[in-house]
Design an enzyme around this catalytic site. Sequence first.
Site, PDB file in Angstrom:
ATOM      1  CG  PHE A 144      35.728  46.967  34.913  1.00 27.40           C
ATOM      2  CD1 PHE A 144      37.152  47.093  34.883  1.00 27.40           C
ATOM      3  CD2 PHE A 144      35.325  45.577  35.034  1.00 27.40           C
ATOM      4  CE1 PHE A 144      38.048  46.147  34.604  1.00 27.40           C
ATOM      5  CE2 PHE A 144      36.458  44.516  35.279  1.00 27.40           C
ATOM      6  CZ  PHE A 144      37.759  44.876  35.193  1.00 27.40           C
ATOM      7  CG  ASP A 231      29.015  43.421  31.688  1.00 26.27           C
ATOM      8  OD1 ASP A 231      28.774  42.452  32.588  1.00 26.27           O
ATOM      9  OD2 ASP A 231      30.236  43.875  31.586  1.00 26.27           O
ATOM     10  CE  LYS A 260      33.008  39.881  38.083  1.00 21.79           C
ATOM     11  NZ  LYS A 260      34.680  39.410  38.101  1.00 21.79           N
TER      12      LYS A 260
END
Length: 411
Positions: A144, A231, A260
């Site tokens: 993801f 990532d 984030k």
Amino acid sequence: MEPKLSPLHLMEYENEYGAHNYHPLPVVLEKGEGVFLWDVEGKKYYDFLSAYSAVNQGHCHPKIINTLIEQSKKLTLTSRAFYNNKLGIFEKYITDYFGYEKVLPMNTGAEAVETAIKLCRKWGYESKGIKENEAQIVVCENNFHGRTTTIISFSSDTEASTHYGPFTPGFIKIPYNNVQALEKIINENSNITGFLVEPIQGEAGAYVPDDGYLKACYDICKSHSVLFIGDEIQTGIARTGKLLACDYEDIKPDILILGKALSGGTYPISVVLSNKEIMNVIKPGQHGSTFGGNPMAAAIGIASLQVIQEENLAKNAYDMGLIFRNKMKTFCENSKIAKQIRGKGLLNALIINNSSYKELAWEICLKLKDRGLLAKPTHTNIIRFAPPLTITEKQIKECLEIIKLTIREFE
């Protein structure tokens, strides 16, 4: 004065006027502080999702909020058409903080992944000598990395990709946690320019690879002049008990992607970090963002990273994560429903035995909500447990009792 709307009315508004691209729990939140959230009726909850690791520092951390307020009174946006007095300071701070030479600031996590893909491809053509339009990037199954058209082009999630084609070419999917698969494809294909990987697969349910997997993949990439792209949007910034999840294996990605918690959940901020040789392939006018690198983001980014360091949140995540997993592991040994706990630091997932009832994990989360703890299932039978990194031992033990009591109801 407008009448106060009920939770039902507020949920109906979202359902009526908003796109149905999420399936939220039936709770309407209006306030957050530290590890807690409050709904519009004043009920208090432990937050065990942390906005998918965006609020590692806790909700509305005063240092981050004060920085946001003070900067918003001075200057919010100039675009990169001009210099501003915050960006350069942020760029020096974050490159020193993570040990890189260059940074390219963006806004959302998906934008940062897209930036890393473009950077990797451009480096492949201009530095590695790959023929134009033939560059390939290796990715992992069940990844993801976001939901843009290019990113869903290499997603394994049919819900995210069905009826969104045609898709972007140039990606090769291999199994996650399989060193041999990476080695084989790199040996067979001289057009591979990068390997994009999550150190722990978050959306897949805190899927932690075997010890040594990342290091072995990193070494293979190094020996074949392939860029290792980490990532760490969800795993980075202390979430897994170290500053970066890659730190567990002492590897430094050629390209590092962060987002984030880079803002403590207050503002969209993401970055791509790399060295000069890689980053300098991008020249003026070849990539950018109106909001990327704005003075608000720069000021907030520094404050957010300072909180991680000043409050020693990586260590707390490590210690609280051990307590959580050890207690849950013991619980799973005697449970018919709770099959397995896995994770690192405070990124954890409980695997539920839903063989007799497909929606069991969802029902458990509804009961957890009733008892004052908010969590969300993924992939039908997995419940993620990821509280803010400020959680105390007393609080984590209280939450463990809530979780165990709730699951026992379904035994």
